[in-house]
Write an enzyme that holds these catalytic residues in place. Structure first.
Site, PDB file in Angstrom:
ATOM      1  CG  HIS A  48      -1.705  -0.668   1.024  1.00 13.29           C
ATOM      2  ND1 HIS A  48      -2.708  -1.607   2.411  1.00 13.29           N
ATOM      3  CD2 HIS A  48      -2.760  -1.585  -0.350  1.00 13.29           C
ATOM      4  CE1 HIS A  48      -3.841  -2.734   2.090  1.00 13.29           C
ATOM      5  NE2 HIS A  48      -3.753  -2.377   0.511  1.00 13.29           N
ATOM      6  CG  HIS A  81      -2.119  -5.976   1.429  1.00 13.16           C
ATOM      7  ND1 HIS A  81      -2.061  -5.722   0.329  1.00 13.16           N
ATOM      8  CD2 HIS A  81      -1.769  -5.284   2.381  1.00 13.16           C
ATOM      9  CE1 HIS A  81      -0.818  -4.501   0.578  1.00 13.16           C
ATOM     10  NE2 HIS A  81      -1.024  -4.457   1.358  1.00 13.16           N
ATOM     11  CB  CYS A 103       4.055 -10.447   4.384  1.00 10.21           C
ATOM     12  SG  CYS A 103       4.650 -10.671   5.993  1.00 10.21           S
ATOM     13  CD  GLU A 133      -3.442  -9.357   7.520  1.00 16.87           C
ATOM     14  OE1 GLU A 133      -3.010  -8.135   7.414  1.00 16.87           O
ATOM     15  OE2 GLU A 133      -3.308  -9.272   8.914  1.00 16.87           O
ATOM     16  CB  THR A 171      -0.118  -8.394  10.170  1.00 13.92           C
ATOM     17  OG1 THR A 171      -0.652  -7.924   9.052  1.00 13.92           O
ATOM     18  CG2 THR A 171      -0.171  -9.803   9.775  1.00 13.92           C
ATOM     19  CB  CYS A 201       4.182  -8.615  11.950  1.00 15.15           C
ATOM     20  SG  CYS A 201       3.965  -6.384  11.124  1.00 15.15           S
ATOM     21  CG  ASN A 231       1.943  -0.233   8.528  1.00 11.74           C
ATOM     22  OD1 ASN A 231       3.243   0.559   8.857  1.00 11.74           O
ATOM     23  ND2 ASN A 231       1.934  -0.941   7.055  1.00 11.74           N
TER      24      ASN A 231
HETATM   25  S1  SF4 Z   1       3.283  -5.075   7.983  1.00 14.32           S
HETATM   26 FE1  SF4 Z   1       4.203  -7.361   9.018  1.00 14.32          FE
HETATM   27  S2  SF4 Z   1       1.990  -8.541   8.207  1.00 14.32           S
HETATM   28 FE2  SF4 Z   1       2.738  -6.751   6.818  1.00 14.32          FE
HETATM   29  S3  SF4 Z   1       4.209  -7.043   5.438  1.00 14.32           S
HETATM   30 FE3  SF4 Z   1       5.371  -6.231   6.954  1.00 14.32          FE
HETATM   31  S4  SF4 Z   1       5.932  -7.889   7.795  1.00 14.32           S
HETATM   32 FE4  SF4 Z   1       4.418  -8.575   6.319  1.00 14.32          FE
END
Ligand code: SF4
Length: 323
Positions: A48, A81, A103, A133, A171, A201, A231
């Site tokens: 993203h 995702h 991932c 996800e 995650t 994660c 995130n």
């Molecule tokens: S944010 Fe975490 S779950 Fe997402 S791609 Fe990165 S390591 Fe993997």
């Protein structure tokens, strides 16, 4: 505007930016372009981040929303995702060649969902509706999974047997808010089971810990990341909760409003897990030109995780080397 010359400093959070899963996904598309040549189709944004997507597009990647947009027999990469089993089935039906860049830490949650469904547990998935996800994970066990988006949703959870309930999560959530939701769930279902290890994660957790400490020392926090990056959006929320007077998410330096700097002496800066460092450097440069020449890094932990490339791609790359 108020003078800030020589006074202002940037407090750069570390870890920030690329995580192992994003790095692997981006390199997967780059290597696929090198190995097979364009076009390489990618279902959904590989990660993203607008800049990453535009850069790969220039090299010959074609981003599509659904597999029906991919011509029969073409090569398609699944994004970091993750996808539901239905998407794999559709790809097989249409004779598409696939590379799965999900991932491994998302795959772990998929595996948990399958296992708990097999044990016939009711699964409460904490996450955001519509996020790719969540769609992928839910697709592993649609009859067993129900989505909970916030602590307030817990009251509406309906289960068959209150002693056989387990929770999983997306995650990239806020750690604190997720635990609040889990606590509410446990109040309702005292026998609530937990996943064997954290679903949020390491990268999400590390970036939140770092920005918390940075935000506590900053009047303004800037988070570099795209609007659809879960995130990154969480980092803004975490910064505000940790004491920053103001916090904004920007895709790059051009989106910063100079008025935000008024009265500010310390700007906290971080970036989401899908953000290339050059975008952070652009912000550092922009700030340096506006009275924030000093940059101090505040590191809370080291990261060294690296994931190997998807097996299907590794096999072909090896063949190329051997050949
Ligand atoms: S944010 Fe975490 S779950 Fe997402 S791609 Fe990165 S390591 Fe993997």
């Amino acid at each position: 505007m108020e003078a800030m010359t020589a006074e202002g400093r940037v407090l750069l959070a570390a870890p920030r930016g690329y995580c192992a899963g994003v790095d692997r996904a981006v390199v997967t598309v780059e290597k696929a372009l090198d190995r097979y040549g364009p076009p390489v189709y990618v279902r959904k944004q590989i990660v993203h981040n607008l800049h990453v997507v535009q850069t790969l597009e220039k090299r010959g990647a074609i981003f599509v929303e659904e597999l029906e947009e991919v011509p029969e027999g073409a090569l398609v990469v699944f994004s970091a995702h993750g996808v539901s089993p239905m998407v794999h089935a559709e790809a097989a039906e249409r004779g598409l060649r696939t590379i799965d860049a999900t991932c491994p830490l998302v795959t772990k949650v998929h595996n948990e969902a399958r296992r708990f469904a097999k044990e016939d547990l009711d699964i409460v998935l904490i996450g955001h509706e519509g996020h790719e996800e969540v769609e992928g994970t839910s697709g592993e066990a649609p009859e067993h999974i129900q989505l909970v988006q916030s602590p307030d949703d817990v009251a509406d959870v309906a289960v068959r047997d209150p002693s056989r309930v387990v929770w999983l999560s997306q995650t990239t959530l806020s750690v604190d808010e997720t635990y609040e939701t889990v606590n509410r769930l446990r109040e309702r279902f005292p026998d609530l089971m937990s996943p064997p290890s954290d679903d949020i994660c390491y990268a999400t957790q590390n970036r939140q810990v770092a920005i918390k400490e940075v935000a506590a020392q900053s009047e303004l926090v800037l988070v570099v990341g795209s609007a659809n990056s879960s995130n990154s959006v969480r980092l803004v929320e975490v910064a505000l909760e940790a004491g920053a007077t103001a916090a904004y998410r920007v895709d790059n330096a051009s989106e910063i409003d100079e008025a935000w700097l008024e009265g500010v002496t310390t700007v906290g800066l971080t970036s989401g897990a899908s953000v290339p460092e050059e975008l952070v450097s652009g912000v550092v440069h922009w700030l340096a030109e506006r009275g924030f020449p000093t940059v101090d890094e505040h590191r809370t932990t080291e990261e060294s995780l690296i994931f190997s490339l998807p097996r299907e791609l590794r096999k072909d790359l090896k063949g190329q080397t051997d050949g």
